[in-house]
Every structure is written in C-alpha cells, then in structure tokens.
Design an enzyme around this catalytic site. Structure first.
Site, mmCIF file in Angstrom:
data_model
loop_
_atom_site.group_PDB
_atom_site.id
_atom_site.type_symbol
_atom_site.label_atom_id
_atom_site.label_comp_id
_atom_site.label_asym_id
_atom_site.label_seq_id
_atom_site.Cartn_x
_atom_site.Cartn_y
_atom_site.Cartn_z
ATOM 1 N N ARG A 35 35.197 37.552 50.317
ATOM 2 C CA ARG A 35 35.757 38.446 49.308
ATOM 3 C C ARG A 35 35.550 39.894 49.766
ATOM 4 O O ARG A 35 34.477 40.470 49.590
ATOM 5 C CB ARG A 35 35.075 38.192 47.959
ATOM 6 C CG ARG A 35 35.529 39.073 46.805
ATOM 7 C CD ARG A 35 34.805 38.619 45.532
ATOM 8 N NE ARG A 35 35.154 39.413 44.380
ATOM 9 C CZ ARG A 35 34.463 40.472 43.956
ATOM 10 N NH1 ARG A 35 33.377 40.875 44.611
ATOM 11 N NH2 ARG A 35 34.848 41.130 42.880
ATOM 12 N N SER A 104 41.296 31.523 39.511
ATOM 13 C CA SER A 104 40.361 31.931 38.459
ATOM 14 C C SER A 104 40.975 31.726 37.079
ATOM 15 O O SER A 104 42.174 31.970 36.881
ATOM 16 C CB SER A 104 40.004 33.409 38.607
ATOM 17 O OG SER A 104 39.285 33.655 39.790
ATOM 18 N N LYS A 133 31.055 42.535 39.064
ATOM 19 C CA LYS A 133 32.466 42.793 38.795
ATOM 20 C C LYS A 133 32.648 43.062 37.307
ATOM 21 O O LYS A 133 32.059 42.384 36.469
ATOM 22 C CB LYS A 133 33.304 41.570 39.210
ATOM 23 C CG LYS A 133 34.803 41.730 39.007
ATOM 24 C CD LYS A 133 35.527 40.476 39.455
ATOM 25 C CE LYS A 133 37.026 40.586 39.249
ATOM 26 N NZ LYS A 133 37.744 39.360 39.669
#
Length: 205
Positions: A35, A104, A133
């Site tokens: 990521r 997701s 996040k």
C-alpha cells in the site's frame, strides 16, 4: 501453513515499501499487501516491481493496493480496491488478465456492490479504531464480521482490517474472518519479524 478458503494465509500484513516484503516474507508471511501512498510514475512502478520480485523469492501472494493500472503493467496477480476505485477500475481488463480483486466494504450497500463484481475476497473495517487512515465509518466490531459471514455465505473469503493487534486477531477469526490484516502491528513494531512469527502462532497459520 494453514490456508483459509481461497486465501493464502490467516495473517495479512499491509506494508508501505517493497523492502518489507523481503523482511516479512523471510519471517514466514505469505500474504502481504503493498500500500504505497507517496510515490507516482516511474518510482511507483519500480517499487511495485521490487515488491513482486521479493514476493516471488519468498512465495508471497502480493496484493497491490489501489494502483490497478500499474499492477497490470507490472504483471501483478492480485489487487485491492476501495469503493472509490470501483468507479474507475477496468474490471474487464483485470478479469482478462486473471487478476484477483479484493474489495473494501464498510456497510451493507458497499458489500452488495462489492459482491456484484465477484471479488476474490471482501474486506470489512475498521473493526476497531485505527490511526493509520481517516475513516468515514466508525468501528464495526467483531459482531459485524459474523453478520458479513452470514450475508456472503461460506465460500466467499472475508478479511478483517482496522485497529487489529496480535491479541485481537483470534477474535476476528472466531467471528468469521478468514484472514486478519494489520499495518501498525507489523511495520511499526520494534521487532516486525518476531511479530510475524507470533501472529502465525496465534492464528495457527
């Protein structure tokens, strides 16, 4: 190694650099997400290629987060997409390339949308509060994992993510997750390799 449905392993570290794949792969991790949020262009492509090279060395299933075009260009076999990515991703091209897609989800409409794409897995989060996040959705809790398992049936793989630690991981598996993902508990730990081994033991992977 214990596999879970169609996922390579019950632990799923998320890392921000290709170098982590070599380190965690040596420690026994076989399912890792790359990521990257601070690179673009040639630098991004080089990082992905380095990650794929390390993944091949350690027999790691590497999942590229968000950058599906770059994943296609570099020959990756798996990507992870957020809901916003589904607006622009060329799912036909990804399917034609044989790329597995994880998606997701945070609520029922997002889950239904994700399932319409016949994904490789669906991810639910955040299970607990997370600092890595900013999230528009609050903590889901492990009970939501059980609900997701009932909604998606026994064959669709389910990944839990968000605020998960070594101590919390087994509860996610008990609630219905097939694999448990984390960022901070691996790459921000004082002993990341040792932490991988502890997670493997705790999840019987």
């Amino acid at each position: 190694m214990t596999t879970s449905r169609h996922l390579p392993q019950r632990i799923y570290p998320v890392v921000d650099r290709a170098s982590w794949i070599d380190r965690l792969g040596k420690a026994g991790a076989r399912f890792i997400q790359l990521r990257i949020k601070d690179k673009a262009g040639p630098e991004l492509l080089e990082e992905i290629r380095e990650g794929l090279k390390a993944a091949k060395t350690h027999d790691v299933t590497l999942v590229i987060n968000d950058f599906w075009r770059e994943a296609l260009e570099c020959g990756a076999t798996h990507v992870h997409l957020g809901q916003e990515d589904l607006d622009t991703a060329d799912m036909k091209a990804l399917r034609a390339a044989g790329i597995g897609v994880g998606i997701s989800t945070h609520d029922v409409p997002e889950l239904e949308r994700a399932l319409s794409f016949a994904p490789w897995y669906v991810a639910l989060g955040p299970i607990w509060p997370t600092t890595t996040k900013e999230m528009a959705f609050g903590p889901q809790g492990t009970q939501r994992l059980t609900e997701w398992r009932e909604r998606i049936g026994p064959d669709m793989p389910l990944v839990a993510i968000g605020g998960i630690t070594l101590e919390r991981a087994p509860a996610c598996l008990t609630a219905g997750a097939d694999s448990v993902s984390a960022i901070s508990d691996f790459i921000r730990h004082a002993d990341p390799e040792g932490q991988v081994r502890k997670w493997l033991a705790a999840t019987h992977s």
